[in-house]
Write a protein that holds these residues in place. Structure first.
Motif, mmCIF file in Angstrom:
data_model
loop_
_atom_site.group_PDB
_atom_site.id
_atom_site.type_symbol
_atom_site.label_atom_id
_atom_site.label_comp_id
_atom_site.label_asym_id
_atom_site.label_seq_id
_atom_site.Cartn_x
_atom_site.Cartn_y
_atom_site.Cartn_z
ATOM 1 N N ASP A 83 0.831 -1.205 0.000
ATOM 2 C CA ASP A 83 0.000 0.000 0.000
ATOM 3 C C ASP A 83 0.864 1.254 0.000
ATOM 4 O OD1 ASP A 83 -2.970 0.842 0.502
ATOM 5 O OD2 ASP A 83 -1.813 2.084 1.898
ATOM 6 N N MET A 84 0.498 2.242 -0.861
ATOM 7 C CA MET A 84 1.231 3.512 -0.953
ATOM 8 C C MET A 84 0.236 4.676 -0.936
ATOM 9 S SD MET A 84 4.068 2.388 -3.818
ATOM 10 C CE MET A 84 2.871 1.468 -4.781
ATOM 11 N N PRO A 85 -0.103 5.215 0.248
ATOM 12 C CA PRO A 85 -1.070 6.327 0.338
ATOM 13 C C PRO A 85 -0.579 7.557 -0.410
ATOM 14 C CG PRO A 85 -0.720 5.312 2.491
ATOM 15 C CD PRO A 85 0.333 4.763 1.587
ATOM 16 N N ILE A 86 -1.543 8.300 -1.005
ATOM 17 C CA ILE A 86 -1.177 9.475 -1.788
ATOM 18 C C ILE A 86 -1.874 10.740 -1.305
ATOM 19 C CG2 ILE A 86 -0.574 8.182 -3.866
ATOM 20 C CD1 ILE A 86 -3.326 8.763 -4.970
ATOM 21 N N ASN A 87 -2.628 10.664 -0.195
ATOM 22 C CA ASN A 87 -3.201 11.886 0.369
ATOM 23 C C ASN A 87 -2.903 11.940 1.867
ATOM 24 O OD1 ASN A 87 -4.993 9.848 1.183
ATOM 25 N ND2 ASN A 87 -6.739 11.237 1.216
ATOM 26 N N LYS A 88 -3.117 13.108 2.483
ATOM 27 C CA LYS A 88 -2.730 13.322 3.872
ATOM 28 C C LYS A 88 -3.503 12.434 4.831
ATOM 29 C CE LYS A 88 -1.984 17.038 7.237
ATOM 30 N NZ LYS A 88 -2.124 18.509 7.496
ATOM 31 N N LYS A 89 -4.794 12.224 4.580
ATOM 32 C CA LYS A 89 -5.615 11.377 5.452
ATOM 33 C C LYS A 89 -5.368 9.892 5.225
ATOM 34 C CE LYS A 89 -9.481 14.577 6.093
ATOM 35 N NZ LYS A 89 -10.952 14.762 5.941
ATOM 36 N N ARG A 90 -4.620 9.567 4.188
ATOM 37 C CA ARG A 90 -4.248 8.186 3.851
ATOM 38 C C ARG A 90 -5.474 7.320 3.523
ATOM 39 N NH1 ARG A 90 1.021 8.500 5.145
ATOM 40 N NH2 ARG A 90 1.561 6.323 4.832
ATOM 41 N N THR A 91 -6.498 7.962 2.990
ATOM 42 C CA THR A 91 -7.705 7.245 2.565
ATOM 43 C C THR A 91 -7.680 6.928 1.072
ATOM 44 O OG1 THR A 91 -8.820 9.371 2.278
ATOM 45 C CG2 THR A 91 -9.129 8.240 4.385
ATOM 46 N N VAL A 92 -6.732 7.478 0.351
ATOM 47 C CA VAL A 92 -6.555 7.199 -1.074
ATOM 48 C C VAL A 92 -5.136 6.671 -1.265
ATOM 49 C CG1 VAL A 92 -6.568 8.133 -3.408
ATOM 50 C CG2 VAL A 92 -8.174 9.025 -1.705
ATOM 51 N N ALA A 93 -5.029 5.599 -2.031
ATOM 52 C CA ALA A 93 -3.708 4.977 -2.181
ATOM 53 C C ALA A 93 -3.606 4.243 -3.507
ATOM 54 C CB ALA A 93 -3.444 4.012 -1.030
ATOM 55 N N ILE A 94 -2.382 3.898 -3.835
ATOM 56 C CA ILE A 94 -2.074 3.009 -4.952
ATOM 57 C C ILE A 94 -1.387 1.780 -4.361
ATOM 58 C CG2 ILE A 94 -0.699 2.716 -7.050
ATOM 59 C CD1 ILE A 94 -1.065 5.694 -7.575
ATOM 60 N N ALA A 95 -1.697 0.616 -4.892
ATOM 61 C CA ALA A 95 -1.087 -0.616 -4.376
ATOM 62 C C ALA A 95 -0.613 -1.494 -5.523
ATOM 63 C CB ALA A 95 -2.074 -1.379 -3.505
ATOM 64 N N THR A 96 0.498 -2.138 -5.325
ATOM 65 C CA THR A 96 1.011 -3.125 -6.279
ATOM 66 C C THR A 96 1.350 -4.405 -5.511
ATOM 67 O OG1 THR A 96 3.295 -2.338 -6.027
ATOM 68 C CG2 THR A 96 1.976 -1.361 -7.796
ATOM 69 N N GLY A 97 1.411 -5.496 -6.216
ATOM 70 C CA GLY A 97 1.696 -6.733 -5.496
ATOM 71 C C GLY A 97 2.040 -7.887 -6.413
ATOM 72 N N LEU A 98 1.954 -9.081 -5.833
ATOM 73 C CA LEU A 98 2.297 -10.316 -6.525
ATOM 74 C C LEU A 98 1.408 -11.430 -5.992
ATOM 75 C CD1 LEU A 98 4.321 -11.749 -8.487
ATOM 76 C CD2 LEU A 98 5.711 -12.259 -6.457
ATOM 77 N N GLY A 99 0.895 -12.266 -6.900
ATOM 78 C CA GLY A 99 0.017 -13.336 -6.455
ATOM 79 C C GLY A 99 0.041 -14.543 -7.374
ATOM 80 N N LEU A 100 -0.698 -15.568 -6.974
ATOM 81 C CA LEU A 100 -0.858 -16.800 -7.747
ATOM 82 C C LEU A 100 -2.348 -17.098 -7.885
ATOM 83 C CD1 LEU A 100 1.864 -19.082 -6.097
ATOM 84 C CD2 LEU A 100 2.003 -18.003 -8.349
ATOM 85 N N SER A 101 -2.730 -17.653 -9.048
ATOM 86 C CA SER A 101 -4.137 -17.974 -9.283
ATOM 87 C C SER A 101 -4.280 -19.367 -9.886
ATOM 88 C CB SER A 101 -4.784 -16.967 -10.237
ATOM 89 O OG SER A 101 -4.894 -15.694 -9.653
ATOM 90 N N TYR A 102 -5.426 -19.966 -9.561
ATOM 91 C CA TYR A 102 -5.827 -21.236 -10.163
ATOM 92 C C TYR A 102 -7.232 -21.034 -10.715
ATOM 93 C CZ TYR A 102 -8.124 -25.810 -10.239
ATOM 94 O OH TYR A 102 -8.866 -26.904 -10.615
ATOM 95 N N GLN A 103 -7.439 -21.403 -11.987
ATOM 96 C CA GLN A 103 -8.748 -21.259 -12.623
ATOM 97 C C GLN A 103 -9.137 -22.557 -13.303
ATOM 98 O OE1 GLN A 103 -8.263 -17.910 -15.251
ATOM 99 N NE2 GLN A 103 -8.309 -16.414 -13.587
#
Length: 244
Positions: A83-103
């Motif tokens: 999580d990377m907040p982009i406003n002072k109240k930290r209620t808006v953010a950008i997030a990046t990550g890594l995962g695995l999926s099975y379909q």
């Protein structure tokens, strides 16, 4: 000649009274020490770094005529988001990550092997097959825009997370049993190895609804034996859970 002892005893009594009064005075003047409360440090620069887990029902869209799904086509995914907040109240953010999926997909789009080693695709009648399914395993790279009404004092809040996800299919397998023969195709070269789509997650606290729609086709340029082009896309709908 007799001497009176009364003044002597009076002086002793007086000194005794003064001593007792001074003793109680010392105790009465002692101050009660204030209770020291521990200082709790609150991190106002919190982040919603989270592990996530989702379970979905998998659908195929933009299907050719006659294609149907049966049974429960399930999907599972898990991963971590930074999580990377982009406003002072930290209620808006950008997030990046890594995962695995099975379909997993149960449907009547059959894949069989021809004598020359090629693959034949057909939309078959369910009466002509015993079972047919396709499954794939993916590495996910999500990036999302986040809104939530969280505070540094509470872990329970409403959220709306929307994002874009690129996935790499590192393994896939289709199994067709028509009652007479069984065809197993591993790592089908006609599957798009790189799949991408948009998704939305919304809810409160741990429980959130989740939708993911594939923007590019599941297969490359593939035509069925009846001449229909296969341009199917994936749609995954279910629940996603976030764990701090």
């Amino acid at each position: 000649m007799r001497t009176s002892l009364k003044p002597k005893y009076d002086m002793r009594f007086l000194f005794s009274c003064l001593f007792i009064m001074s003793f109680f005075s010392v105790f009465s003047q002692e101050e009660t020490k204030p209770k020291i409360e521990p200082i709790v440090k609150i991190d106002s620069l919190y982040r919603e770094d989270q592990f996530y887990f989702s379970i979905t029902y998998n659908l195929l869209t933009q299907i050719p005529e006659g294609l149907k799904q049966n049974k429960f086509s399930a999907g599972l995914s898990a991963g971590f988001l930074r999580d990377m907040p982009i406003n002072k109240k930290r209620t808006v953010a950008i997030a990046t990550g890594l995962g695995l999926s099975y379909q997993n997909y149960f449907q009547n789009l059959t894949i069989s092997k021809m004598p020359d080693g090629g693959l034949a695709y057909a939309v078959s009648d369910y009466n002509d097959i015993s079972s047919n399914r396709y499954r794939q395993y993916l590495v996910d790279l999500p990036i999302e825009f986040r809104w939530r009404n969280s505070t540094y004092e509470s872990y329970r809040f409403w959220r709306i997370y929307g994002g874009f996800k690129i996935s790499y299919v590192f393994s896939n397998k289709s199994v067709l049993d028509n009652g007479e023969e069984k065809y197993v195709v591993k790592n089908n070269p006609n599957i798009n190895k790189v799949q991408y789509g948009v998704y939305l997650a919304a809810g409160y606290n741990t429980w959130n609804v989740y939708l993911n729609y594939g923007l590019n086709p599941l297969f490359k340029d593939v035509i069925t034996t009846s001449g229909q082009k296969i341009d199917v896309r994936t749609l995954n709908a279910g629940l996603i859970f976030y764990i701090l």
